[in-house]
Design an enzyme around this catalytic site. Structure first.
Site, PDB file in Angstrom:
ATOM      1  N   LYS A  79       0.861  -1.193   0.000  1.00  0.00           N
ATOM      2  CA  LYS A  79       0.000   0.000   0.000  1.00  0.00           C
ATOM      3  C   LYS A  79       0.893   1.237   0.000  1.00  0.00           C
ATOM      4  CE  LYS A  79      -3.915   1.996   2.563  1.00  0.00           C
ATOM      5  NZ  LYS A  79      -4.786   1.898   3.749  1.00  0.00           N
ATOM      6  N   SER A 154      -9.907   2.131   2.539  1.00  0.00           N
ATOM      7  CA  SER A 154      -8.974   2.861   1.706  1.00  0.00           C
ATOM      8  C   SER A 154      -7.975   1.986   0.958  1.00  0.00           C
ATOM      9  CB  SER A 154      -8.199   3.859   2.557  1.00  0.00           C
ATOM     10  OG  SER A 154      -7.338   3.179   3.464  1.00  0.00           O
ATOM     11  N   SER A 178     -10.196  -0.077   6.864  1.00  0.00           N
ATOM     12  CA  SER A 178      -9.554  -0.042   5.546  1.00  0.00           C
ATOM     13  C   SER A 178      -8.858  -1.300   5.075  1.00  0.00           C
ATOM     14  CB  SER A 178      -8.567   1.114   5.484  1.00  0.00           C
ATOM     15  OG  SER A 178      -9.281   2.294   5.228  1.00  0.00           O
TER      16      SER A 178
END
Ligand code: GLN
Length: 488
Positions: A79, A154, A178
C-alpha cells in the site's frame, strides 16, 4: 502455465519455490506481465518492475545458497502509505507527488528481510481517508468482480490486486476498516491485528491511536504467514507491544465444537441489506451445525460508535496533516510570503477529504468545543472497549457483517460523504476498542446483474489473533472461502 502460477496461493507458491519448480524471477515476471495486462484496474500507483526483478534475482541466489527466509521469493504489493527507501511514496496525495523516503517502514523492512519481492506501490484513498478508493489523486481503482464498482477502501489497490492475481498478497492499513472492508468488497481475506501488534514506524500517519497495519491474502494460511513475518515489537514505535509473535500459520487447525460465537444484536438491525444479513447468517448457521454455540450479545454503545469515530479520527488526522507545509518535502507552491506559501501549498496539495477532516478536526479540538465533542467521543471509546471486554467473558469470537452492503457503483456515493461514512458502521468499533478483526468471504450475492462478494467479520479478544485465524481457517475448510475464479 502463467495462469496456473498466478492463481496459486502464497503458501503454494512458496512450496514450488522451495522445491525448485519455479524461480522467484519466473514468478515475478509472470506477476509483472499480469500487472501490465491489467493496468486498467489501476491497482498500482507505482509499479516497481526493475526493483522487483533485482530483488527476485537476489532471492533466487539466496535460495541456491540455502539461505531462504519465510517469504523467500514471493511477490507482494505494498500500500502506498508505507515508506519505501528510494521509492516514491505518495499516500495517493498530490501533496506527496514527489516524496521519495530515505528510510523503510518496519513492516516492509521485515517483509524484505523474510525474502519477499515488491511488485509496486498500491493505490488507496488519499491519506487512507475513505472507503472506495475514489479519493485517490491518482485515479480510482476498479473492482475486478465488476469493473463498474468500487473495490472498497482505503486499501482498494491492495484488495483489487490480490483478487486480480496482480500479487500473492499485499499490505494494508486499517484505521476504521480499511483492510477488512476492501477485503470484503473484493472477496479476499483481510486481517487487522490488535493495536500494537504491528509497528507503525514509517507508515504515513493518519489517526495514530487507531492506525494499524495488516495483510491481504487469498487464503487464511497466507494471511497468517504474512502477518507472522511482519508483526512484533519495534523500539521505534512506542505503541508497539513487547510481546512474542506466535507461529500463527502453524496453528490453524482447531475443532470448533463448543466454540462460543457472539452475535451482537446491534449489528443485525431492521433496514440492513437483507442479502448481506442472509449471507452472514448462513455462515453462522453453518458454524452452529458444526457444533459451535451461538450466543446473542449486546453492545449497546455501538449506536454512538460511528459518530465518535468521526470525531476522534479527524481530530488526530488534522494534527498529523499539519506537517505538510511545502517546506521540507512534498508539493510547494510559492506564495508572496511564508503564510501565503503554506496556504497555496496546502490548498493545492490536499484533496477534498483531507480538507474536510482538517476542518472538522480543528473544530472539535478547539477550546469551547473540546468538551462537547472530543472528550465525549473519548468516553464513548472507553465504553465500547469495556462492552467488548465484557462480551468476551462470555464468547470466544464475535461475528458480524464486515460492511453493510456489497460493492456499490463508482460515483454512486461520491458526492455524499455521510453515506460513505455509514459504510464503516461495522468496522470502526473494532479500531476504537483496539481489537483484532478479520474479514473472510461469505456467500456472494446478486446485485443489479452482478455477483458480488460479502464479508464475514470475525472479531477477537485483544492479542488473540490466533483464535480468529483458526475460526476463519475452519470456515475456509468448510468450503466457505471460495477460491476466486480466474479473470482473464
Ligand atoms: N473509511 C474510514 C475513514 O475514512 C476508515 C479508513 C481507514 O481505515 N483508513 O476514516
Amino acid at each position: 502455465m502463467t495462469q496456473d502460477i498466478l492463481t496459486l496461493s502464497a503458501t503454494e507458491a512458496l512450496g514450488k519455490l522451495a522445491n525448485g519448480e519455479v524461480s522467484s524471477v519466473e514468478l515475478t515476471r509472470a506477476t509483472l506481465a499480469r500487472m501490465e495486462a491489467r493496468k486498467h484496474i489501476n491497482a498500482y500507483i507505482t509499479p516497481t518492475a526493475e526493483h522487483a526483478l533485482a530483488q527476485a534475482e537476489a532471492s533466487d541466489k539466496r535460495r541456491k545458497e540455502g539461505r531462504a527466509g519465510l517469504l523467500e521469493g514471493l511477490p507482494l504489493g505494498i500500500k502506498d502509505l508505507f515508506c519505501t527507501n528510494g521509492i516514491l511514496t505518495t499516500a495517493a496525495s498530490k501533496i506527496l507527488h514527489n516524496f521519495v523516503p530515505h528510510y523503510e517502514s518496519t513492516v516492509t523492512e521485515r517483509l524484505w528481510q523474510a525474502g519477499a519481492v515488491m511488485t509496486g506501490k498500491l493505490n488507496l484513498d488519499e491519506f487512507a481517508m475513505g472507503t472506495s478508493t475514489e479519493n485517490s489523486a491518482y485515479g480510482n481503482t476498479l473492482n475486478p468482480w465488476d469493473e463498474s464498482r468500487i473495490p472498497g477502501g482505503s486499501s482498494g489497490g491492495s484488495s483489487a490486486a490480490v483478487a486480480d492475481y496482480q500479487c500473492f498478497g499485499a499490505t494494508g492499513t486499517d484505521t476504521g476498516g480499511s483492510i477488512r472492508q476492501p477485503a470484503s468488497m473484493c472477496g479476499v481475506v483481510g486481517i487487522k491485528p490488535t493495536y500494537g501488534r504491528m509497528s507503525r514506524w514509517g507508515i504515513v500517519a493518519f489517526a495514530s491511536s487507531l492506525d494499524q497495519a495488516g495483510m491481504f491474502a487469498r487464503t487464511v494460511e497466507d494471511a497468517a504467514l504474512l502477518l507472522e513475518a511482519s508483526a512484533g515489537h519495534d523500539p521505534k514505535d512506542s505503541t508497539s507491544a513487547d510481546l512474542p509473535v506466535p507461529a500463527w500459520s502453524k496453528n490453524l487447525q482447531r475443532d470448533i465444537k463448543g466454540l462460543k460465537i457472539g452475535l451482537p444484536k446491534e449489528y443485525f438491525i431492521d433496514g440492513m441489506d437483507t442479502r448481506v444479513r442472509d449471507s452472514v447468517m448462513q455462515a453462522v448457521k453453518r458454524f452452529e451445525a458444526e457444533g459451535a454455540e451461538i450466543v446473542e450479545i449486546s453492545l449497546p454503545t455501538t449506536k454512538y460508535a460511528l459518530a465518535a469515530y468521526y470525531i476522534v479520527n479527524p481530530a488526530e488526522a488534522s494534527s498529523n496533516l499539519a506537517r505538510y507545509d511545502g517546506m521540507r518535502y512534498g508539493l510547494r507552491v510559492e506564495g508572496d510570503n511564508l503564510l501565503d506559501t503554506y496556504i497555496k501549498s496546502r490548498s493545492e496539495g490536499f484533496g477534498e477529504e483531507p480538507k474536510r477532516r482538517i476542518m472538522v478536526g480543528n473544530y472539535v479540538l478547539s477550546s469551547g468545543y473540546y468538551d462537547a465533542y472530543y472528550s465525549k467521543a473519548m468516553k464513548i471509546r472507553t465504553l465500547l472497549a469495556r462492552e467488548f471486554a465484557a462480551a468476551f467473558e462470555k464468547v470466544d469470537v464475535i461475528m458480524t457483517p464486515t460492511a453493510p452492503n456489497p460493492a456499490f457503483k463508482i460515483g454512486e456515493k461520491a458526492d455524499d460523504p455521510i453515506s460513505l461514512y455509514l459504510e464503516d458502521a461495522y468496522t470502526v468499533t473494532v479500531n476504537m476498542a483496539g481489537l483484532p478483526g478479520i474479514s473472510v468471504p461469505a456467500a456472494p450475492v446478486e446485485d443489479r446483474g452482478s455477483l458480488l462478494p460479502v464479508g464475514l467479520q470475525i472479531i477477537g479478544k485483544k492479542w488473540d489473533e490466533q483464535t480468529i485465524l483458526q475460526v476463519a481457517f475452519a470456515w475456509q475448510t468448510m468450503g466457505g472461502v471460495e477460491r476466486l475464479g480466474w479473470r482473464g
